[in-house]
Scaffold this active site. Sequence first.
Site, PDB file in Angstrom:
ATOM      1  N   ASP A 156       0.834  -1.213   0.000  1.00 14.11           N
ATOM      2  CA  ASP A 156       0.000   0.000   0.000  1.00 14.11           C
ATOM      3  C   ASP A 156       0.864   1.256   0.000  1.00 14.11           C
ATOM      4  O   ASP A 156       0.572   2.234  -0.697  1.00 14.11           O
ATOM      5  CB  ASP A 156      -1.014  -0.006   1.153  1.00 14.11           C
ATOM      6  CG  ASP A 156      -0.459  -0.546   2.463  1.00 14.11           C
ATOM      7  OD1 ASP A 156       0.718  -0.969   2.495  1.00 14.11           O
ATOM      8  OD2 ASP A 156      -1.194  -0.538   3.462  1.00 14.11           O
ATOM      9  N   ASP A 175       0.383  -2.223 -13.360  1.00 10.36           N
ATOM     10  CA  ASP A 175      -0.581  -1.355 -14.049  1.00 10.36           C
ATOM     11  C   ASP A 175      -0.426   0.084 -13.569  1.00 10.36           C
ATOM     12  O   ASP A 175      -0.483   1.030 -14.361  1.00 10.36           O
ATOM     13  CB  ASP A 175      -2.025  -1.835 -13.799  1.00 10.36           C
ATOM     14  CG  ASP A 175      -2.473  -2.857 -14.842  1.00 10.36           C
ATOM     15  OD1 ASP A 175      -1.601  -3.462 -15.490  1.00 10.36           O
ATOM     16  OD2 ASP A 175      -3.693  -3.057 -15.007  1.00 10.36           O
TER      17      ASP A 175
HETATM   18 MG    MG Z   1      -2.762  -6.937 -15.385  1.00 10.90          MG
END
Ligand code: MG
Length: 326
Positions: free
Chosen positions: A204, A232
């Site tokens: 996190d 991503d």
């Molecule tokens: Mg992915």
Amino acid sequence: MAYRIGIVGGDGIGPEVIAEGLKVIKASGVTFDTVEYDLGGDRYGRDGTVLPDEILDEWRGLDALYLGAVGTPEVPPGLIERGLLLKMRFALDLYINLRPFVLAAEEIDFRVVRENTEGSYAGEGGSLRRGTPHEIATQGSVNTRYGVERAVRFAFDLAMTRRRHLTLVHKTNVLTFSGDLWERTFNEVARDYPDVATAYNHVDAACIYFVQSPQQYDVIVTDNLFGDILTDLGGAVSGGIGLASSANLNPERTGPSMFEPVHGSAPDIAGQGIANPKAAILSGAMMLDFLGESNAAARVVAACADPSTDVEGTVAIGDTVAGLLT
Ligand code: MG
Ligand code: NAI
């Protein structure tokens, strides 16, 4: 001798961007033969084929695989992912998922090494009383000392070729069993690499640093699920999905490694000739590098970064990048 490369253009924009990638590799001067495989959501829709074992066996004799994207809106979610992409990763032991993140203007230059065969993606778990009010589903995370150690060693080796800094990303404060295995393995392997400085981030916190100060990273190593999500985010902060490339590696080279853009088949823009082929082209550069053609790879990467290649249209971008190489 020409390399033998298996091509899975796949669905949607997949074949469009792979065509440009092959054009650019050819322009780089590296000679190769291609073997085309018609697989993906369209193929599944036609005759139910996903990834037959005979094709997998054929692939074992190739030098590399180059994949566009697979998946169509008509195919049930998970079917192609598990039946083709994950099956390929497991069967060919593509245990490293490597993704580079480079944005020169912001001094971002790091690599994420994601363990690619275990964790929550290993398929451990099941469901009971499905569809009833008493339904139960479990999905375990499988972490072996062997699997963790080989990913961690790959990451240390990679860090040795770069700025010699490696960050472990996990969630050791909550995932105390798997986190403990990862942390101990990381610390033990670190003793074999005294020249590599190490760090640890909870996943996190890493999300914050990815957005606020991605410049601090050189190499990151993490598990399958965290790696999927973090990469991503990494793509989003370093140029976007049109530039994000990846390699699924079998570092022992007991079979072919697989190279693919991070993006999917983008059905919303398929067939319009507007997809950015650079993610596929840069994945092709990773393939060249892994095959030992590091000069050609570096030239392709430099060409993609050239401002003159910021033109409109899939084919126009491919032509411009290829033009810089010939
Ligand atoms: Mg992915
Ligand atoms: P996606 O990556 O295909 O598209 C997300 C968004 O990014 C769309 O708006 C799309 O137009 C845009 N985009 C993607 N690549 C682009 C490019 N090269 N140039 C310009 N814009 C681009 O992700 P989505 O929509 O979640 O998935 C679509 C299909 O692709 C699904 O069937 C999914 O399962 C599959 N998929 C396959 C992957 C693979 O083969 N490894 C990876 C991710 C998704």
